[in-house]
Scaffold this motif. Structure first.
Motif, PDB file in Angstrom:
ATOM      1  N   SER A 198      49.212  40.263 -10.668  1.00 51.46           N
ATOM      2  CA  SER A 198      48.531  39.411 -11.529  1.00 51.46           C
ATOM      3  C   SER A 198      47.765  38.546 -10.452  1.00 51.46           C
ATOM      4  CB  SER A 198      49.556  38.257 -12.215  1.00 51.46           C
ATOM      5  OG  SER A 198      50.297  37.914 -11.352  1.00 51.46           O
ATOM      6  N   VAL A 199      46.540  38.198 -10.703  1.00 52.51           N
ATOM      7  CA  VAL A 199      45.549  37.541  -9.718  1.00 52.51           C
ATOM      8  C   VAL A 199      45.065  36.278 -10.312  1.00 52.51           C
ATOM      9  CG1 VAL A 199      43.693  37.872  -8.080  1.00 52.51           C
ATOM     10  CG2 VAL A 199      45.006  39.923  -8.718  1.00 52.51           C
ATOM     11  N   ARG A 200      45.469  35.096  -9.630  1.00 47.24           N
ATOM     12  CA  ARG A 200      44.904  33.843 -10.295  1.00 47.24           C
ATOM     13  C   ARG A 200      43.552  33.744 -10.495  1.00 47.24           C
ATOM     14  NH1 ARG A 200      48.518  30.328  -6.153  1.00 47.24           N
ATOM     15  NH2 ARG A 200      50.431  30.892  -6.919  1.00 47.24           N
ATOM     16  N   GLY A 201      43.027  33.563 -11.795  1.00 49.88           N
ATOM     17  CA  GLY A 201      41.802  33.199 -12.197  1.00 49.88           C
ATOM     18  C   GLY A 201      41.049  34.557 -12.563  1.00 49.88           C
ATOM     19  N   PHE A 202      41.824  35.895 -12.334  1.00 47.97           N
ATOM     20  CA  PHE A 202      41.137  36.775 -12.897  1.00 47.97           C
ATOM     21  C   PHE A 202      42.064  37.558 -13.885  1.00 47.97           C
ATOM     22  CE2 PHE A 202      39.548  36.620  -8.229  1.00 47.97           C
ATOM     23  CZ  PHE A 202      38.345  37.354  -8.418  1.00 47.97           C
ATOM     24  N   GLY A 203      43.288  38.051 -13.777  1.00 49.56           N
ATOM     25  CA  GLY A 203      43.955  38.724 -14.647  1.00 49.56           C
ATOM     26  C   GLY A 203      45.018  39.642 -13.912  1.00 49.56           C
ATOM     27  N   MET A 204      45.383  40.627 -15.102  1.00 50.02           N
ATOM     28  CA  MET A 204      46.406  41.747 -14.522  1.00 50.02           C
ATOM     29  C   MET A 204      45.428  42.973 -13.920  1.00 50.02           C
ATOM     30  SD  MET A 204      49.372  40.720 -14.894  1.00 50.02           S
ATOM     31  CE  MET A 204      50.537  42.316 -15.047  1.00 50.02           C
ATOM     32  N   PHE A 205      46.001  43.599 -12.701  1.00 49.12           N
ATOM     33  CA  PHE A 205      45.215  44.922 -12.080  1.00 49.12           C
ATOM     34  C   PHE A 205      46.407  45.844 -11.827  1.00 49.12           C
ATOM     35  CE2 PHE A 205      42.154  41.334 -11.698  1.00 49.12           C
ATOM     36  CZ  PHE A 205      41.009  42.008 -11.520  1.00 49.12           C
ATOM     37  N   GLN A 206      45.701  46.978 -12.242  1.00 50.96           N
ATOM     38  CA  GLN A 206      46.811  48.226 -11.957  1.00 50.96           C
ATOM     39  C   GLN A 206      46.079  48.439 -10.412  1.00 50.96           C
ATOM     40  OE1 GLN A 206      46.592  51.513 -14.564  1.00 50.96           O
ATOM     41  NE2 GLN A 206      48.118  52.669 -13.166  1.00 50.96           N
ATOM     42  N   GLN A 218      47.639   8.251 -17.560  1.00 51.94           N
ATOM     43  CA  GLN A 218      48.335   8.865 -16.309  1.00 51.94           C
ATOM     44  C   GLN A 218      49.371   9.749 -16.937  1.00 51.94           C
ATOM     45  OE1 GLN A 218      49.646   7.027 -12.184  1.00 51.94           O
ATOM     46  NE2 GLN A 218      51.311   6.901 -13.521  1.00 51.94           N
ATOM     47  N   ALA A 219      49.338  11.065 -16.228  1.00 48.76           N
ATOM     48  CA  ALA A 219      50.367  11.787 -16.324  1.00 48.76           C
ATOM     49  C   ALA A 219      50.954  12.597 -15.334  1.00 48.76           C
ATOM     50  CB  ALA A 219      49.746  12.950 -17.564  1.00 48.76           C
ATOM     51  N   VAL A 220      51.943  13.574 -15.472  1.00 50.79           N
ATOM     52  CA  VAL A 220      52.480  14.080 -14.404  1.00 50.79           C
ATOM     53  C   VAL A 220      52.262  15.606 -14.645  1.00 50.79           C
ATOM     54  CG1 VAL A 220      54.585  14.715 -13.208  1.00 50.79           C
ATOM     55  CG2 VAL A 220      54.406  12.342 -14.212  1.00 50.79           C
ATOM     56  N   ALA A 221      51.725  16.492 -13.552  1.00 51.56           N
ATOM     57  CA  ALA A 221      51.636  17.839 -13.552  1.00 51.56           C
ATOM     58  C   ALA A 221      52.935  18.580 -13.712  1.00 51.56           C
ATOM     59  CB  ALA A 221      50.922  18.460 -12.184  1.00 51.56           C
ATOM     60  N   GLY A 222      53.078  19.434 -14.663  1.00 60.32           N
ATOM     61  CA  GLY A 222      54.266  20.013 -15.085  1.00 60.32           C
ATOM     62  C   GLY A 222      54.242  21.550 -14.515  1.00 60.32           C
ATOM     63  N   ARG A 223      53.192  21.972 -14.006  1.00 59.64           N
ATOM     64  CA  ARG A 223      53.131  23.078 -13.175  1.00 59.64           C
ATOM     65  C   ARG A 223      52.003  23.227 -12.054  1.00 59.64           C
ATOM     66  NH1 ARG A 223      54.560  27.310 -16.915  1.00 59.64           N
ATOM     67  NH2 ARG A 223      54.948  26.383 -19.118  1.00 59.64           N
ATOM     68  N   THR A 224      52.169  23.959 -11.152  1.00 66.16           N
ATOM     69  CA  THR A 224      51.066  23.971 -10.130  1.00 66.16           C
ATOM     70  C   THR A 224      49.792  24.421 -10.879  1.00 66.16           C
ATOM     71  OG1 THR A 224      51.361  26.257  -9.758  1.00 66.16           O
ATOM     72  CG2 THR A 224      52.588  24.822  -8.145  1.00 66.16           C
ATOM     73  N   MET A 225      48.608  23.667 -10.547  1.00 66.39           N
ATOM     74  CA  MET A 225      47.379  23.897 -11.312  1.00 66.39           C
ATOM     75  C   MET A 225      46.309  23.289 -10.227  1.00 66.39           C
ATOM     76  SD  MET A 225      47.950  20.861 -14.150  1.00 66.39           S
ATOM     77  CE  MET A 225      47.720  18.919 -13.741  1.00 66.39           C
ATOM     78  N   LEU A 236      39.885  17.025 -19.199  1.00 64.94           N
ATOM     79  CA  LEU A 236      39.932  17.649 -18.079  1.00 64.94           C
ATOM     80  C   LEU A 236      40.317  18.980 -17.797  1.00 64.94           C
ATOM     81  CD1 LEU A 236      41.774  14.750 -16.078  1.00 64.94           C
ATOM     82  CD2 LEU A 236      39.393  14.947 -16.101  1.00 64.94           C
ATOM     83  N   PRO A 237      39.506  20.046 -17.596  1.00 60.59           N
ATOM     84  CA  PRO A 237      39.752  21.459 -17.434  1.00 60.59           C
ATOM     85  C   PRO A 237      40.555  22.065 -16.366  1.00 60.59           C
ATOM     86  CG  PRO A 237      37.738  21.141 -16.537  1.00 60.59           C
ATOM     87  CD  PRO A 237      38.192  19.637 -16.670  1.00 60.59           C
ATOM     88  N   PHE A 238      41.760  21.848 -16.239  1.00 59.69           N
ATOM     89  CA  PHE A 238      42.716  22.335 -15.349  1.00 59.69           C
ATOM     90  C   PHE A 238      43.016  23.767 -15.465  1.00 59.69           C
ATOM     91  CE2 PHE A 238      44.412  17.638 -15.714  1.00 59.69           C
ATOM     92  CZ  PHE A 238      44.077  17.565 -14.266  1.00 59.69           C
ATOM     93  N   LEU A 239      43.203  24.501 -14.527  1.00 65.35           N
ATOM     94  CA  LEU A 239      43.554  25.953 -14.312  1.00 65.35           C
ATOM     95  C   LEU A 239      45.001  25.876 -14.004  1.00 65.35           C
ATOM     96  CD1 LEU A 239      40.192  27.539 -13.407  1.00 65.35           C
ATOM     97  CD2 LEU A 239      41.109  27.320 -15.655  1.00 65.35           C
ATOM     98  N   ARG A 240      46.028  26.756 -14.588  1.00 63.67           N
ATOM     99  CA  ARG A 240      47.140  26.904 -14.170  1.00 63.67           C
ATOM    100  C   ARG A 240      46.967  27.749 -13.015  1.00 63.67           C
ATOM    101  NH1 ARG A 240      51.138  28.866 -18.682  1.00 63.67           N
ATOM    102  NH2 ARG A 240      52.224  29.327 -17.043  1.00 63.67           N
ATOM    103  N   THR A 241      47.719  27.777 -11.841  1.00 69.75           N
ATOM    104  CA  THR A 241      47.950  28.422 -10.647  1.00 69.75           C
ATOM    105  C   THR A 241      49.169  29.148 -10.332  1.00 69.75           C
ATOM    106  OG1 THR A 241      48.298  26.616  -9.309  1.00 69.75           O
ATOM    107  CG2 THR A 241      46.015  27.240  -9.674  1.00 69.75           C
ATOM    108  N   ASP A 242      49.917  29.100 -11.401  1.00 64.78           N
ATOM    109  CA  ASP A 242      51.420  29.233 -11.233  1.00 64.78           C
ATOM    110  C   ASP A 242      51.525  30.816 -11.805  1.00 64.78           C
ATOM    111  OD1 ASP A 242      51.186  28.557 -13.993  1.00 64.78           O
ATOM    112  OD2 ASP A 242      53.304  27.762 -14.080  1.00 64.78           O
TER     113      ASP A 242
END
Length: 263
Positions: free
Chosen positions: A96-104, A162-169, A256-262
């Motif tokens: 899996s590649v962040r920002g792309f998807g799954m690759f074989q 204010q909020a707390v990030a629950g994941r890396t993003m 706010l357009p966050f992107l998950r990075t986990d």
């Protein structure tokens, strides 16, 4: 009837004289009968009648009642996690590649060292692709939708949300998919400026200019996020007032357009 040849060649010794009309007709008839006989043999011989298949094999059913089963190859793939630098990958690995998807992985190889980024179009020394795109990761988007009711007249430095990030993003730079709206905009007076913050440090702004209201009297905001900002699990993100001293505007909405990075 035997075919009558005029000349001498690979077929043997010819007669040396032109064929008569009867001999020419005989030659044609001989060849014609041979073709008819071949077709008859094919019609009566063993041919494919039907083909059936399963997940692992395909079977040919012949006209003489016999069958032949051929095993089909089975693709074996193994998920090995996030794509990494300086990592050995083998054919059949899934990454899996962040920002792309799954690759074989199509060819055994070792990925380049840092700081090289993933290249979905990477090839080997012979020009063969290293990866095949398998599927996108549709859950990368991690938007934060925020609504602050009531008047937008606030003191400088006041915390609106204010909020707390629950994941890396991360919060990407620019304004793509970032939206802000005042239900009641600013007809006159002073612009509203809001600070987007990470752990109390400004990383961008939202500005609502005076005038230019839509038909409903609302106003869209303009974003300025100069650089992509990473958030670790537990980091805070907030909206704080920088300038807002007009009592008319109200009903603040921000996405706010966050992107998950986990993943």
């Amino acid at each position: 009837m035997t075919i009558v040849y005029v000349t001498t060649g690979a077929w043997g010794t010819g007669s040396g004289t032109p064929n008569s009309a009867a001999q020419v007709d005989g030659n044609f008839h001989d060849v014609d009968q041979r073709i008819v006989a071949l077709n008859a043999d094919l019609a009566d011989g063993k041919r494919i009648d039907t083909v059936t298949y399963t997940d692992t094999s395909m079977t040919f059913h012949f006209t003489d009642g016999t069958t032949q089963t051929i095993p089909l190859p089975i693709a074996v793939v193994t998920y090995v996690g996030q794509w990494m630098n300086s990592a050995p990958y083998a054919r059949g690995h899934m990454v899996s590649v962040r920002g792309f998807g799954m690759f074989q992985v199509l060819i055994d190889h070792v990925t380049p060292p840092l700081p090289a980024a993933f290249d979905p179009n990477a090839v080997d020394g012979s020009g063969n692709p290293l990866y095949s795109f398998w599927m996108p990761l549709y859950d990368v988007n991690y938007d934060a939708a925020i609504f602050v009711p009531g008047s937008a007249q606030r003191a400088a430095g006041e915390l609106l949300f204010q909020a707390v990030a629950g994941r890396t993003m991360n919060l990407p730079s620019g304004n793509a998919h970032a939206y802000a709206y005042l239900d009641v905009g600013i007809a006159s007076g002073t612009s509203i400026i809001l600070s987007i913050q990470k752990n109390r440090v400004e990383i961008g702004t939202v500005t609502f200019a005076v005038g230019g209201l839509d038909a409903a009297g609302g106003k869209a905001g303009a974003f300025n996020i100069p650089a992509t900002v990473d958030f670790a699990e537990g980091d805070t993100y907030a909206i704080r007032v920088t300038q807002s001293n007009n009592a008319t505007p109200s009903g603040l909405s921000v996405t706010l357009p966050f992107l998950r990075t986990d993943i």
